[in-house]
Structures are given as C-alpha cells and as structure tokens.
Design an enzyme around this catalytic site. Structure first.
Site, PDB file in Angstrom:
ATOM      1  N   ASP A 189       0.857  -1.188   0.000  1.00  0.00           N
ATOM      2  CA  ASP A 189       0.000   0.000   0.000  1.00  0.00           C
ATOM      3  C   ASP A 189       0.893   1.238   0.000  1.00  0.00           C
ATOM      4  O   ASP A 189       1.393   1.665   1.039  1.00  0.00           O
ATOM      5  CB  ASP A 189      -0.916   0.002   1.221  1.00  0.00           C
ATOM      6  CG  ASP A 189      -1.937   1.145   1.169  1.00  0.00           C
ATOM      7  OD1 ASP A 189      -1.722   2.111   0.404  1.00  0.00           O
ATOM      8  OD2 ASP A 189      -2.934   1.079   1.906  1.00  0.00           O
ATOM      9  N   HIS A 194       0.978   8.001   3.939  1.00  0.00           N
ATOM     10  CA  HIS A 194       1.666   7.310   5.024  1.00  0.00           C
ATOM     11  C   HIS A 194       3.185   7.493   4.988  1.00  0.00           C
ATOM     12  O   HIS A 194       3.902   6.889   5.793  1.00  0.00           O
ATOM     13  CB  HIS A 194       1.324   5.820   4.971  1.00  0.00           C
ATOM     14  CG  HIS A 194      -0.148   5.567   4.941  1.00  0.00           C
ATOM     15  ND1 HIS A 194      -0.969   5.826   6.007  1.00  0.00           N
ATOM     16  CD2 HIS A 194      -0.968   5.110   3.946  1.00  0.00           C
ATOM     17  CE1 HIS A 194      -2.222   5.529   5.684  1.00  0.00           C
ATOM     18  NE2 HIS A 194      -2.243   5.099   4.440  1.00  0.00           N
ATOM     19  N   ILE A 209       0.418   9.260   8.753  1.00  0.00           N
ATOM     20  CA  ILE A 209      -0.286   8.398   9.701  1.00  0.00           C
ATOM     21  C   ILE A 209      -0.040   6.932   9.351  1.00  0.00           C
ATOM     22  O   ILE A 209       0.387   6.601   8.247  1.00  0.00           O
ATOM     23  CB  ILE A 209      -1.805   8.688   9.699  1.00  0.00           C
ATOM     24  CG1 ILE A 209      -2.415   8.397   8.314  1.00  0.00           C
ATOM     25  CG2 ILE A 209      -2.078  10.115  10.139  1.00  0.00           C
ATOM     26  CD1 ILE A 209      -3.930   8.537   8.267  1.00  0.00           C
ATOM     27  N   GLY A 212      -4.529   2.189   8.160  1.00  0.00           N
ATOM     28  CA  GLY A 212      -5.582   1.549   8.940  1.00  0.00           C
ATOM     29  C   GLY A 212      -5.396   0.041   9.007  1.00  0.00           C
ATOM     30  O   GLY A 212      -5.614  -0.586  10.051  1.00  0.00           O
TER      31      GLY A 212
END
Length: 285
Positions: A189, A194, A209, A212
C-alpha cells in the site's frame, strides 16, 4: 468531476495472481510490530523462516488492486479518502508462502449527502491458485470525505457491533515503531499519505499516519495472543471500524470483551485518549 454511480459500480478489476514468499510474510509481520521481543516464540514464528507461519491478517495485503481511486474517471477526491471499515472472513489458513488469485469488485456505494461524504464498499475474494479453494473473503469501506451529493440510491442500514458497558475482560498493549508506516507500505500500500509529510498535511494531518490495515494487523495479533495462544489457524473472522488515525510510534491498547461466543474489541491510543478502532468483532475456532 463527481462520482458516477453506475460507472463506478461497474468498474472492471482484472483478476490478480499474487505470488508471495516467506520474506513477504516476515516483512508483513515486522510491519505490524512483531519481532520486538527476540526470545518470544509466539512472535518469532511469524518473522523467522524456520517453521514459519503467516499472520492471518496478511490476507488483506494480498491481491490489492492498486491505487485505482486516484484515476480521474472515478470522480473520487482521493487525497481526502480514509479507510472506514474492514472485515476479514477466513475459510482456510494462509500458508507462509504460495500464490493466490484475487477477485476485486465494488460492492456498494453510499451517498451520505452533500457535505457529508460518500462510502465506497469493496469486496475481495482470495482463492488458492494450486487448489481453487476459497481462502478468505474481505470487505472494506473507504470514506470519501468530499464526494457526497452525487445522487446515489438509498442504502439499507448496516448491522453494528455494540460493545458491553463494563470493564474489558482483558487488555493488550503493543507499541508501534516510529518507522512502522514506512515498513508496512512495503507490503503493497504505497499511498503517500503514510510517507510524505506534505501529502499528510494536505489531507489534514500533522504528519504521516499509520495505515488503517496496519492497525488492523496490530489488533489482530493482540487478539490472537490474548484469546488463542498466538495460533494463526484459530482466527475465523475479524472486523472493525477505524475511528481515528494512529501516528507511528504510538502505543495501541486493545480492550477485549467475551460476549455471545465472540470477542468484541476496541483499540485506543492511551497517551491521547483517542479511540482509533471501534466496534470490533473477532471469532475463533
């Protein structure tokens, strides 16, 4: 450009054959924080090739269709998209290395209304290439914060998990690495949210961040450890709602309740008092 409901629902996704080896399984496990205790047999089995197992949650990074939401014809403002919910149903254990065939599709699109966003629900099936056996079924939702009001049809309310109003039966705290997102993204991903501070700030975050699905993996291992002795083959279902971001380096506490034959859970970042995963449910063999 707005979302075109019919076109997005009919969007074709080619079948993907995803071959992976034990190094990929180890990299995924390192990305969700395993290996911090060098003498923990429970963790070592997922990061060391001698007798290695794959974490069951690794299924969510196999057969990823790529960063397709950035294609202009989707009508999605991709820089404002966040992961909403994730569910994984396991039909057969995932081997530490092998090949799977992935079938991806848009399953449903919810129009929350102008100014309230939209939710795109995806479905993925993973099939073992060697046997044709269905390995897992996955659903995920993407909250498209700027894309509501396109005139989508009404959608029936979805069932919700309600957590007990009592103290948890058990809690597990795991600390993420400051570089956790940079490791995890190597499992496939590559969303710059990120990794790139400028992209993160443009999306409304102070800094990059954690994915998830990395938080999903952290919670999954916490549940495996607390409820199944760390045995990968025990997990049958895992689902949750992502309610706030995790920043790499933070501690994640998973509170667990045994209820009605399932294990319900919530994840918090204690230092901020933030609930980051809510309405979680796991089921073990």
């Amino acid at each position: 450009m707005a979302i075109d409901y019919d076109r997005l629902m009919a969007r074709p996704f080619p079948e993907i054959v995803h071959r992976y080896g034990w190094r990929d399984s180890a990299l995924y496990a390192l990305g969700v924080g395993l290996g911090g205790d060098p003498v923990s047999g429970e963790e070592l089995r997922y990061v060391y090739e001698n007798g290695m197992r794959a974490l069951p949650t690794m299924a969510v990074v196999l057969g990823h269709p790529g960063f397709w939401i950035a294609d202009p014809d989707t009508g999605i403002a991709f820089r404002r998209v966040v992961h909403g919910e994730q569910a994984l149903t396991i039909h057969a254990p995932l081997p530490a290395e092998g090949a799977v065939v992935a079938r991806n599709a848009v399953a449903e699109i919810e129009d929350k209304g102008a100014g309230r966003g939209a939710v795109v629900h995806m479905r993925r099936e993973l099939i073992a290439q060697a046997t044709g056996q269905l390995q897992s079924t996955q659903t995920m939702s993407m909250f498209c914060r700027d894309d509501g009001g396109f005139g989508g049809p009404p959608v029936a309310p979805r069932p919700r998990v309600t957590l007990p109003d009592r103290a948890p039966d058990m809690s597990v705290t795991r600390i993420t690495l400051p570089q956790a997102a940079l490791i995890y993204r190597l499992s496939g991903d590559y969303n710059p949210l990120h990794a790139d501070p400028e992209v993160a700030r443009a999306a409304g975050f102070d800094r990059p961040i954690l994915h998830g699905l990395a938080t999903f993996g952290v919670a999954g291992f916490a549940l495996l450890s607390a409820c199944a002795g760390g045995r990968a083959e025990a997990l049958r279902e895992l689902s949750c709602r992502f309610s706030a971001p995790v920043y790499p380096g933070e501690a994640i506490r998973t509170d667990i309740w045994e209820e009605g034959g399932a294990h319900l859970f919530r994840c918090t970042v204690p230092e901020r008092g933030a609930v980051v995963v809510d309405r979680g449910r796991a089921r073990f063999a």
